[in-house]
Design a protein around this motif. Structure first.
Motif, PDB file in Angstrom:
ATOM      1  N   SER A 190       0.820  -1.237   0.000  1.00 63.33           N
ATOM      2  CA  SER A 190       0.000   0.000   0.000  1.00 63.33           C
ATOM      3  C   SER A 190       0.841   1.269   0.000  1.00 63.33           C
ATOM      4  O   SER A 190       0.485   2.276   0.630  1.00 63.33           O
ATOM      5  CB  SER A 190      -0.954   0.008   1.207  1.00 63.33           C
ATOM      6  OG  SER A 190      -1.824  -1.101   1.164  1.00 63.33           O
ATOM      7  N   TRP A 192       1.489   4.172  -1.843  1.00 68.78           N
ATOM      8  CA  TRP A 192       0.947   4.924  -2.978  1.00 68.78           C
ATOM      9  C   TRP A 192       1.897   6.008  -3.472  1.00 68.78           C
ATOM     10  O   TRP A 192       1.865   6.372  -4.652  1.00 68.78           O
ATOM     11  CB  TRP A 192      -0.413   5.511  -2.608  1.00 68.78           C
ATOM     12  CG  TRP A 192      -1.473   4.476  -2.701  1.00 68.78           C
ATOM     13  CD1 TRP A 192      -1.948   3.687  -1.692  1.00 68.78           C
ATOM     14  CD2 TRP A 192      -2.136   4.043  -3.882  1.00 68.78           C
ATOM     15  NE1 TRP A 192      -2.872   2.809  -2.172  1.00 68.78           N
ATOM     16  CE2 TRP A 192      -3.020   3.005  -3.510  1.00 68.78           C
ATOM     17  CE3 TRP A 192      -2.091   4.446  -5.216  1.00 68.78           C
ATOM     18  CZ2 TRP A 192      -3.852   2.359  -4.436  1.00 68.78           C
ATOM     19  CZ3 TRP A 192      -2.911   3.806  -6.147  1.00 68.78           C
ATOM     20  CH2 TRP A 192      -3.774   2.777  -5.754  1.00 68.78           C
ATOM     21  N   SER A 194       2.969   6.171  -7.367  1.00 67.89           N
ATOM     22  CA  SER A 194       2.897   7.392  -8.176  1.00 67.89           C
ATOM     23  C   SER A 194       4.214   7.649  -8.903  1.00 67.89           C
ATOM     24  O   SER A 194       4.228   7.941 -10.106  1.00 67.89           O
ATOM     25  CB  SER A 194       2.556   8.587  -7.279  1.00 67.89           C
ATOM     26  OG  SER A 194       2.565   9.788  -8.027  1.00 67.89           O
ATOM     27  N   ILE A 217      -2.368  -1.954 -10.034  1.00 68.64           N
ATOM     28  CA  ILE A 217      -3.136  -1.544  -8.853  1.00 68.64           C
ATOM     29  C   ILE A 217      -4.510  -2.224  -8.841  1.00 68.64           C
ATOM     30  O   ILE A 217      -5.432  -1.778  -8.165  1.00 68.64           O
ATOM     31  CB  ILE A 217      -3.281  -0.005  -8.765  1.00 68.64           C
ATOM     32  CG1 ILE A 217      -3.970   0.563 -10.014  1.00 68.64           C
ATOM     33  CG2 ILE A 217      -1.928   0.651  -8.559  1.00 68.64           C
ATOM     34  CD1 ILE A 217      -4.292   2.054  -9.918  1.00 68.64           C
ATOM     35  N   LYS A 266      -6.490   7.884 -10.160  1.00 64.52           N
ATOM     36  CA  LYS A 266      -6.426   6.921  -9.070  1.00 64.52           C
ATOM     37  C   LYS A 266      -5.319   7.272  -8.073  1.00 64.52           C
ATOM     38  O   LYS A 266      -5.534   7.194  -6.849  1.00 64.52           O
ATOM     39  CB  LYS A 266      -6.194   5.500  -9.628  1.00 64.52           C
ATOM     40  CG  LYS A 266      -7.310   4.998 -10.520  1.00 64.52           C
ATOM     41  CD  LYS A 266      -8.611   4.739  -9.782  1.00 64.52           C
ATOM     42  CE  LYS A 266      -8.547   3.513  -8.928  1.00 64.52           C
ATOM     43  NZ  LYS A 266      -9.882   3.175  -8.342  1.00 64.52           N
ATOM     44  N   ILE A 267      -4.158   7.651  -8.583  1.00 66.51           N
ATOM     45  CA  ILE A 267      -3.057   7.958  -7.645  1.00 66.51           C
ATOM     46  C   ILE A 267      -3.303   9.290  -6.931  1.00 66.51           C
ATOM     47  O   ILE A 267      -2.846   9.471  -5.797  1.00 66.51           O
ATOM     48  CB  ILE A 267      -1.683   7.961  -8.349  1.00 66.51           C
ATOM     49  CG1 ILE A 267      -1.648   8.981  -9.488  1.00 66.51           C
ATOM     50  CG2 ILE A 267      -1.334   6.584  -8.855  1.00 66.51           C
ATOM     51  CD1 ILE A 267      -0.284   9.084 -10.161  1.00 66.51           C
ATOM     52  N   GLN A 274      -6.292  10.296  -5.967  1.00 65.51           N
ATOM     53  CA  GLN A 274      -7.261   9.970  -4.922  1.00 65.51           C
ATOM     54  C   GLN A 274      -6.585   9.359  -3.695  1.00 65.51           C
ATOM     55  O   GLN A 274      -7.011   9.576  -2.555  1.00 65.51           O
ATOM     56  CB  GLN A 274      -8.315   9.000  -5.477  1.00 65.51           C
ATOM     57  CG  GLN A 274      -9.269   9.624  -6.465  1.00 65.51           C
ATOM     58  CD  GLN A 274     -10.208   8.587  -7.084  1.00 65.51           C
ATOM     59  OE1 GLN A 274      -9.964   7.389  -7.024  1.00 65.51           O
ATOM     60  NE2 GLN A 274     -11.294   9.061  -7.689  1.00 65.51           N
ATOM     61  N   LYS A 275      -5.539   8.580  -3.920  1.00 65.55           N
ATOM     62  CA  LYS A 275      -4.873   7.882  -2.833  1.00 65.55           C
ATOM     63  C   LYS A 275      -3.708   8.665  -2.240  1.00 65.55           C
ATOM     64  O   LYS A 275      -3.181   8.305  -1.186  1.00 65.55           O
ATOM     65  CB  LYS A 275      -4.345   6.520  -3.316  1.00 65.55           C
ATOM     66  CG  LYS A 275      -5.430   5.587  -3.824  1.00 65.55           C
ATOM     67  CD  LYS A 275      -6.316   5.094  -2.705  1.00 65.55           C
ATOM     68  CE  LYS A 275      -7.324   4.074  -3.199  1.00 65.55           C
ATOM     69  NZ  LYS A 275      -8.154   3.538  -2.100  1.00 65.55           N
TER      70      LYS A 275
END
Length: 444
Positions: free
Chosen positions: A306, A308, A312, A381, A439-440, A442-443
């Motif tokens: 996890s 992130w 990225s 992912i 997506k990246i 958001q995380k």
């Protein structure tokens, strides 16, 4: 900036053996195409017809093997050797079942060649070649399954070495069987089929022996007594990655295959030229595919923990590498458009058409590299469903229909089909990249 450079360098380090392996595998196809091409352009057209027809189900089988690398990499990121071994065993038998199903379906369904409105002489030549290539799918999918297992653990050199060794072996077998040297019968196109079966079987067996006996893989094989059990839940996990992955690359490969069949209705020379240009574009794509697989494996490993921020950096640096590579290919295709076709055929009409198609191929080199990379990063992912929809729209709502209209309603013929490629790949590149960046974000 330092972090991005480091991640780009690490991705390249992992990608290079994968790229060389992919280029070696593609070289086998190019060698077959070139060696067959010198027996006559109708033999080349027959080979192109068979490859276009089997490509969709074959790629579907290869797509299922991707799930092995993804789940093995995820388990490796968790430092769980038992889970790695368990995914490998279940993945191998899942891929074996798919390989047999696809092979038998193609073998017994080969009469479809007579219903595609192709040159009858071309179909007559293609039928026995279709039978042999259908059988060769089984050892090739099994080899790719073992390769994906090793790649998922970031041990990429063994499969690369075997892929490279397969090139001179395939050339030698082609030389014997296509042209009838050293007292062997001159089998021409059929000889290429036998050479493919032999080569694929040998590299599968060799990689299997390495994995079962080499010290690198010993810790995963040593837990086989407890972990080598088929489980429905594990097979379901693999299918959740494998089926969308298969659909993604299958829809792209399928679009190119259908385009080949469409071009075949124009004429044998146009189909041969299309195959030449497509072979060159596919060869260039192998580097993008290697980058995509390396980025996907590294992102999947980071996803297991996890991380992130690292996801990225890996993702953005890999996309930048894809842009740089696509730009280099764009320039090379333009500069050498008249020379590349001569590697395959010397028919003046075929060479002229192929040179024009290579100009169009140059136009989609950058978006092709980007879309392949972004799709791989999203698989890393475990985001596969929405990207599959994007890819469907890109090729089957936009690319193929537009190519058909431009080819047959606007009189652009084979050039119109390739304009459809450009539109589909560009759409795919834009939306898949935006999806990954979203997506990246958001995380992050």
């Amino acid at each position: 900036m330092y972090g991005y450079k480091t991640e780009a360098r690490n991705t390249l380090k992992l990608a290079l053996p994968i790229i060389f392996g992919e280029l070696a595998q593609m070289s086998l196809h190019l060698i077959d195409t070139a060696m067959i091409g010198y027996t006559g352009y109708k033999q080349l057209a027959a080979a192109a017809l068979v490859l276009n027809v089997i490509n969709i189900p074959f790629i579907f089988g290869i797509g299922v093997t991707i799930s092995v690398a993804q789940m093995v990499s995820l388990a490796h990121g968790k430092f769980d050797k038992q889970l790695v071994s368990h995914y490998f065993y279940n993945g191998f038998w899942l891929c074996t079942a798919f390989a047999i199903f696809i092979s038998l379906g193609l073998f017994f369904g080969r009469d479809i060649l007579w219903h595609l409105k192709q040159d009858p002489e071309v179909v007559e030549l293609a039928m026995p070649f279709m039978s042999l290539m259908s059988i060769s799918i089984i050892p090739m999918v099994l080899f790719m399954t073992l390769k994906q297992f090793a790649d998922g653990l970031q041990y990429t050199r063994t499969a690369m070495t075997l892929s490279i060794v397969a090139i001179p072996l395939n050339v030698f077998l082609n030389w014997l069987l296509i042209y009838g040297n050293w007292g062997f019968p001159r089998l021409e196109l059929i000889g290429a089929g036998y050479a493919t079966i032999i080569t694929r079987t040998l590299i599968f067996v060799a990689l299997g022996v390495v994995i079962l006996n080499h010290k690198i893989f010993k810790k995963y094989i040593s837990v086989s007594r407890t972990q080598w059990k088929l489980r429905k839940a594990t097979l379901t996990q693999l299918l959740k990655i494998g089926i969308p992955s298969s659909l993604q690359i299958g829809m792209e490969a399928g679009a190119f295959a259908v385009s080949g069949i469409l071009v075949g209705t124009i004429g044998a020379a146009e189909q041969a030229a299309h195959q030449i240009a497509l072979s060159c574009a596919a060869f260039a794509f192998m580097v993008s595919l290697g980058l995509s697989q390396a980025g996907s494996i590294r992102v999947s490993h980071a996803f297991g923990s996890s991380n992130w921020k690292r996801i990225s950096m890996i993702g953005k640096s890999t996309i930048l590498l894809a842009v740089i590579y696509g730009s280099v290919c764009f320039i090379l295709f333009i500069l050498f458009r008249n020379q590349l076709p001569l590697l395959f055929n010397h028919e003046e009409k075929v060479i002229s058409i192929a040179a024009g198609l290579l100009l169009l191929a140059a136009a989609f080199q950058i978006p092709d590299a980007i879309q392949a990379t972004s799709a791989g990063l999203l698989r890393g992912i475990k985001d596969v469903n929405i990207p599959t929809i994007f890819i469907f729209i890109a090729y089957w709502v936009l690319g193929i229909p537009l190519g058909y209209v431009m080819a047959f309603y606007f009189g652009m013929e084979e050039r119109g089909v390739w304009m459809g490629f450009i539109s589909g790949l560009s759409f795919s590149a834009i939306f898949l990249t935006l999806r990954f960046l979203k997506k990246i974000k958001q995380k992050g």
